[in-house]
Design a protein around this motif. Structure first.
Motif, PDB file in Angstrom:
ATOM      1  N   ALA A   1       0.829  -1.202   0.000  1.00 20.08           N
ATOM      2  CA  ALA A   1       0.000   0.000   0.000  1.00 20.08           C
ATOM      3  C   ALA A   1       0.863   1.250   0.000  1.00 20.08           C
ATOM      4  O   ALA A   1       0.584   2.228  -0.707  1.00 20.08           O
ATOM      5  CB  ALA A   1      -0.930  -0.015   1.218  1.00 20.08           C
ATOM      6  N   GLN A   2       1.932   1.220   0.777  1.00 19.76           N
ATOM      7  CA  GLN A   2       2.857   2.351   0.817  1.00 19.76           C
ATOM      8  C   GLN A   2       3.526   2.543  -0.532  1.00 19.76           C
ATOM      9  O   GLN A   2       3.713   3.672  -0.994  1.00 19.76           O
ATOM     10  CB  GLN A   2       3.902   2.100   1.912  1.00 19.76           C
ATOM     11  N   LEU A   3       3.864   1.435  -1.171  1.00 19.02           N
ATOM     12  CA  LEU A   3       4.493   1.502  -2.480  1.00 19.02           C
ATOM     13  C   LEU A   3       3.537   2.033  -3.537  1.00 19.02           C
ATOM     14  O   LEU A   3       3.929   2.807  -4.422  1.00 19.02           O
ATOM     15  CB  LEU A   3       5.006   0.112  -2.868  1.00 19.02           C
ATOM     16  N   ARG A   4       2.264   1.656  -3.437  1.00 23.19           N
ATOM     17  CA  ARG A   4       1.269   2.174  -4.387  1.00 23.19           C
ATOM     18  C   ARG A   4       1.139   3.689  -4.265  1.00 23.19           C
ATOM     19  O   ARG A   4       1.012   4.397  -5.266  1.00 23.19           O
ATOM     20  CB  ARG A   4      -0.085   1.504  -4.149  1.00 23.19           C
TER      21      ARG A   4
ATOM     22  N   GLN B   1      10.875  -2.372 -10.943  1.00 20.83           N
ATOM     23  CA  GLN B   1      11.308  -3.078  -9.746  1.00 20.83           C
ATOM     24  C   GLN B   1      11.739  -2.080  -8.676  1.00 20.83           C
ATOM     25  O   GLN B   1      12.108  -0.944  -8.980  1.00 20.83           O
ATOM     26  CB  GLN B   1      12.464  -4.037 -10.056  1.00 20.83           C
ATOM     27  N   VAL B   2      11.676  -2.524  -7.435  1.00 21.81           N
ATOM     28  CA  VAL B   2      12.139  -1.709  -6.320  1.00 21.81           C
ATOM     29  C   VAL B   2      13.647  -1.887  -6.196  1.00 21.81           C
ATOM     30  O   VAL B   2      14.143  -3.007  -6.056  1.00 21.81           O
ATOM     31  CB  VAL B   2      11.443  -2.119  -4.999  1.00 21.81           C
ATOM     32  N   LEU B   3      14.343  -0.775  -6.291  1.00 17.64           N
ATOM     33  CA  LEU B   3      15.800  -0.820  -6.193  1.00 17.64           C
ATOM     34  C   LEU B   3      16.249  -0.838  -4.737  1.00 17.64           C
ATOM     35  O   LEU B   3      17.167  -1.549  -4.354  1.00 17.64           O
ATOM     36  CB  LEU B   3      16.401   0.383  -6.921  1.00 17.64           C
ATOM     37  N   ARG B   4      15.582  -0.045  -3.907  1.00 19.58           N
ATOM     38  CA  ARG B   4      15.908  -0.006  -2.489  1.00 19.58           C
ATOM     39  C   ARG B   4      14.722   0.548  -1.724  1.00 19.58           C
ATOM     40  O   ARG B   4      14.045   1.447  -2.190  1.00 19.58           O
ATOM     41  CB  ARG B   4      17.137   0.883  -2.224  1.00 19.58           C
ATOM     42  N   ARG B   5      14.497  -0.012  -0.553  1.00 22.06           N
ATOM     43  CA  ARG B   5      13.442   0.501   0.325  1.00 22.06           C
ATOM     44  C   ARG B   5      14.003   0.583   1.734  1.00 22.06           C
ATOM     45  O   ARG B   5      14.638  -0.347   2.237  1.00 22.06           O
ATOM     46  CB  ARG B   5      12.229  -0.442   0.313  1.00 22.06           C
ATOM     47  N   SER B   6      13.809   1.716   2.375  1.00 18.21           N
ATOM     48  CA  SER B   6      14.206   1.886   3.766  1.00 18.21           C
ATOM     49  C   SER B   6      13.056   2.563   4.497  1.00 18.21           C
ATOM     50  O   SER B   6      11.999   2.822   3.917  1.00 18.21           O
ATOM     51  CB  SER B   6      15.482   2.743   3.856  1.00 18.21           C
ATOM     52  N   GLY B   7      13.270   2.835   5.758  1.00 15.02           N
ATOM     53  CA  GLY B   7      12.224   3.506   6.519  1.00 15.02           C
ATOM     54  C   GLY B   7      12.025   4.943   6.099  1.00 15.02           C
ATOM     55  O   GLY B   7      11.009   5.555   6.425  1.00 15.02           O
ATOM     56  N   ARG B   8      13.016   5.494   5.377  1.00 18.39           N
ATOM     57  CA  ARG B   8      12.941   6.898   5.000  1.00 18.39           C
ATOM     58  C   ARG B   8      12.524   7.124   3.550  1.00 18.39           C
ATOM     59  O   ARG B   8      11.883   8.122   3.243  1.00 18.39           O
ATOM     60  CB  ARG B   8      14.302   7.572   5.245  1.00 18.39           C
ATOM     61  N   SER B   9      12.913   6.233   2.654  1.00 20.73           N
ATOM     62  CA  SER B   9      12.625   6.472   1.240  1.00 20.73           C
ATOM     63  C   SER B   9      12.557   5.159   0.486  1.00 20.73           C
ATOM     64  O   SER B   9      12.949   4.104   0.991  1.00 20.73           O
ATOM     65  CB  SER B   9      13.698   7.382   0.618  1.00 20.73           C
TER      66      SER B   9
ATOM     67  N   ALA C   1      13.065   6.566  -9.770  1.00 21.48           N
ATOM     68  CA  ALA C   1      12.190   7.444  -8.998  1.00 21.48           C
ATOM     69  C   ALA C   1      12.503   7.288  -7.517  1.00 21.48           C
ATOM     70  O   ALA C   1      12.644   6.169  -7.019  1.00 21.48           O
ATOM     71  CB  ALA C   1      10.725   7.109  -9.262  1.00 21.48           C
ATOM     72  N   LYS C   2      12.639   8.391  -6.837  1.00 25.21           N
ATOM     73  CA  LYS C   2      12.906   8.387  -5.408  1.00 25.21           C
ATOM     74  C   LYS C   2      11.764   9.108  -4.704  1.00 25.21           C
ATOM     75  O   LYS C   2      11.437  10.243  -5.044  1.00 25.21           O
ATOM     76  CB  LYS C   2      14.238   9.080  -5.105  1.00 25.21           C
ATOM     77  N   CYS C   3      11.182   8.437  -3.725  1.00 22.87           N
ATOM     78  CA  CYS C   3      10.063   9.007  -2.979  1.00 22.87           C
ATOM     79  C   CYS C   3      10.373   8.967  -1.485  1.00 22.87           C
ATOM     80  O   CYS C   3      10.778   7.920  -0.962  1.00 22.87           O
ATOM     81  CB  CYS C   3       8.772   8.230  -3.255  1.00 22.87           C
ATOM     82  N   LEU C   4      10.171  10.076  -0.824  1.00 26.52           N
ATOM     83  CA  LEU C   4      10.417  10.143   0.612  1.00 26.52           C
ATOM     84  C   LEU C   4       9.226   9.545   1.356  1.00 26.52           C
ATOM     85  O   LEU C   4       8.074   9.866   1.077  1.00 26.52           O
ATOM     86  CB  LEU C   4      10.631  11.594   1.036  1.00 26.52           C
ATOM     87  N   LEU C   5       9.516   8.674   2.316  1.00 27.21           N
ATOM     88  CA  LEU C   5       8.474   8.057   3.133  1.00 27.21           C
ATOM     89  C   LEU C   5       8.384   8.707   4.505  1.00 27.21           C
ATOM     90  O   LEU C   5       7.308   8.785   5.084  1.00 27.21           O
ATOM     91  CB  LEU C   5       8.755   6.552   3.293  1.00 27.21           C
TER      92      LEU C   5
ATOM     93  N   ASN D   1       5.775  17.247  -2.409  1.00 30.40           N
ATOM     94  CA  ASN D   1       5.496  15.855  -2.059  1.00 30.40           C
ATOM     95  C   ASN D   1       6.752  14.992  -1.975  1.00 30.40           C
ATOM     96  O   ASN D   1       6.658  13.780  -1.785  1.00 30.40           O
ATOM     97  CB  ASN D   1       4.521  15.243  -3.071  1.00 30.40           C
ATOM     98  N   CYS D   2       7.914  15.613  -2.137  1.00 26.93           N
ATOM     99  CA  CYS D   2       9.205  14.930  -2.013  1.00 26.93           C
ATOM    100  C   CYS D   2       9.294  13.715  -2.940  1.00 26.93           C
ATOM    101  O   CYS D   2       9.461  12.569  -2.504  1.00 26.93           O
ATOM    102  CB  CYS D   2       9.455  14.526  -0.562  1.00 26.93           C
ATOM    103  N   THR D   3       9.161  13.998  -4.231  1.00 27.90           N
ATOM    104  CA  THR D   3       9.258  12.972  -5.260  1.00 27.90           C
ATOM    105  C   THR D   3      10.229  13.441  -6.327  1.00 27.90           C
ATOM    106  O   THR D   3      10.167  14.601  -6.758  1.00 27.90           O
ATOM    107  CB  THR D   3       7.884  12.688  -5.895  1.00 27.90           C
ATOM    108  N   LEU D   4      11.107  12.554  -6.753  1.00 28.49           N
ATOM    109  CA  LEU D   4      12.151  12.919  -7.712  1.00 28.49           C
ATOM    110  C   LEU D   4      12.303  11.800  -8.727  1.00 28.49           C
ATOM    111  O   LEU D   4      12.322  10.619  -8.371  1.00 28.49           O
ATOM    112  CB  LEU D   4      13.472  13.130  -6.962  1.00 28.49           C
ATOM    113  N   VAL D   5      12.402  12.169 -10.000  1.00 20.94           N
ATOM    114  CA  VAL D   5      12.646  11.201 -11.078  1.00 20.94           C
ATOM    115  C   VAL D   5      13.859  11.687 -11.871  1.00 20.94           C
ATOM    116  O   VAL D   5      13.873  12.809 -12.364  1.00 20.94           O
ATOM    117  CB  VAL D   5      11.435  11.049 -12.018  1.00 20.94           C
ATOM    118  N   ILE D   6      14.878  10.830 -11.961  1.00 23.44           N
ATOM    119  CA  ILE D   6      16.090  11.161 -12.697  1.00 23.44           C
ATOM    120  C   ILE D   6      16.446   9.997 -13.619  1.00 23.44           C
ATOM    121  O   ILE D   6      15.954   8.881 -13.448  1.00 23.44           O
ATOM    122  CB  ILE D   6      17.275  11.447 -11.746  1.00 23.44           C
ATOM    123  N   GLU D   7      17.313  10.280 -14.576  1.00 22.55           N
ATOM    124  CA  GLU D   7      17.733   9.206 -15.469  1.00 22.55           C
ATOM    125  C   GLU D   7      18.589   8.207 -14.702  1.00 22.55           C
ATOM    126  O   GLU D   7      19.297   8.549 -13.763  1.00 22.55           O
ATOM    127  CB  GLU D   7      18.511   9.766 -16.653  1.00 22.55           C
TER     128      GLU D   7
END
Length: 375
Positions: free
Chosen positions: A60-63, A80-88, A102-106, A145-151
């Motif tokens: 749900a958090q990933l969605r 695919q998920v490259l990395r997941r931590s408690g922060r991002s 894509a990097k999203c702050l959690l 919303n602390c979302t970033l997309v880079i190449e």
């Protein structure tokens, strides 16, 4: 930013290490009479492949994270998920024919939001003012919303962990240092970047926490005072990456790529070199080369490097002391888990690294006192 977090590992070290001549942070005098990655996951040209698990609470958090990416980049196709931590969370995907990350702050606590927004600001600045080193291209960003997309950049990390167990290959170190030195010569327009580190406040805070002695504080303040009155580049500061770990440098066929710019800004000269010196405890020759680069501009360059080194090493000590305490707290009761013969527990690895950091800090402290004595 791209490499997954992993436990600190270090080989067994003797209690007292012999330091090769010239490998310390303060170069040995010329004569006795002279003055005092892991491969980045999927870091190849091939498109990524994998599967994203959207089930359960984490799903749900990933969605929600993917939805925030689609608001700013509708064509992003998560793979695919490259990395997941408690922060991002980092998600690899495609945008048309381009592979993106894509990097999203959690964790939206103020400190992490500020750091994330600083990273977005850096990538936006690079659109108009390109640094003299390669950095990922910005595709889309949403600071609110602390979302970033880079190449997604091809290449392998110059090191697999924060503190590499083995010395990097000479060619890898040469490429990484070359990129750091080039970046240090860059002069972006005034107002483009700020100064992420308040040296006087950091020194006072470490002193209040008992990490600096009274003499440490006084010596570092003396060096800062001298640097404030120094002319030229040393007086004005230097643009630095701010987190120049080898794990944040990708070695690609077309040259090094620096990632994770959330600490970029103006520092005392040599901050990036001090960061690299601090984490290369098992590479004395590399440390010698870094010390030579950091101090070749003269006494002011040396003093700035030593101030940076004391702050960076103390930060590392504070970080790993917390890690050791957490490991001890979370460790199962003695004897409840069998340990293979000759194996070293994660807690012991962290303690060994911590001992090395304390040794390095003591060496840097002596260098600072010697530098103050020559002023």
């Amino acid at each position: 930013m791209y490499t997954a977090s992993s436990s600190v590992s270090a080989p067994p070290r003797p209690q007292h290490r012999s330091v090769p001549v010239g490998s310390g942070p303060y170069l040995a005098p010329a004569s006795p009479t002279a003055g005092l990655a892991r491969r980045w996951a999927g870091g190849t040209a091939q498109p990524p492949s994998g599967r994203i698990d959207l089930s359960g609470p984490q799903g749900a958090q990933l969605r929600m994270a993917i939805a925030s990416v689609h608001r700013i980049c509708p064509e992003f196709n998560p793979v695919q998920v490259l990395r997941r931590s408690g922060r991002s969370v980092l998600i690899v995907g495609t945008t048309g024919r381009t592979t993106a990350v894509a990097k999203c702050l959690l964790d939206h606590s103020p400190a992490w939001v500020e750091r994330f927004q600083h990273e977005i600001a850096a990538y936006r600045s690079f659109v108009r003012h390109r640094p003299p080193v390669r950095a990922p291209r910005l595709i889309a960003a949403d600071p609110e919303n602390c979302t970033l997309v880079i190449e997604r950049m091809p290449g392998r990390a110059a090191a697999l962990t924060r503190h590499p167990v083995e010395a990097p290959a000479r060619a890898d170190l040469r490429a990484a240092l070359g990129a750091i030195v080039r970046l240090g010569t860059w002069r972006p327009p005034a107002g483009t970047f700020d100064a992420p580190l308040d040296y006087a406040s950091r020194i006072s805070r470490y002193h209040e926490l008992g990490l600096f002695t009274d003499r440490d504080r006084d010596d570092l303040q003396k060096l800062l005072h001298g640097l404030a009155h120094a002319g030229g580049r040393q007086g004005m500061g230097q643009f630095c990456h701010g987190d120049a770990l080898l794990s944040n440098i990708l070695l690609s066929p077309t040259g090094p790529v620096l990632v994770d710019w959330e600490h970029a800004g103006w520092y005392l000269p040599g901050y990036d070199l001090a960061t690299m010196w601090a984490v290369l405890g098992d590479a004395p020759l590399a440390r010698r080369q870094i010390s030579q680069l950091a101090q070749q501009a003269g006494p002011a360059s040396r003093d700035a490097f030593l101030v940076n080194l004391m702050i960076v090493l103390t930060r590392e000590i504070r970080t790993y002391e917390t890690a050791v305490q957490r490991t001890i707290k979370e460790a199962p009761p003695a004897g409840s888990v069998p340990v293979p013969s000759g194996a070293v527990s994660p807690g012991e690895e962290q303690r060994r690294l911590l001992r090395r950091l304390h040794d390095d800090c003591a060496m840097a402290r002596r260098a600072v006192r010697a530098a103050v004595g020559t002023r």
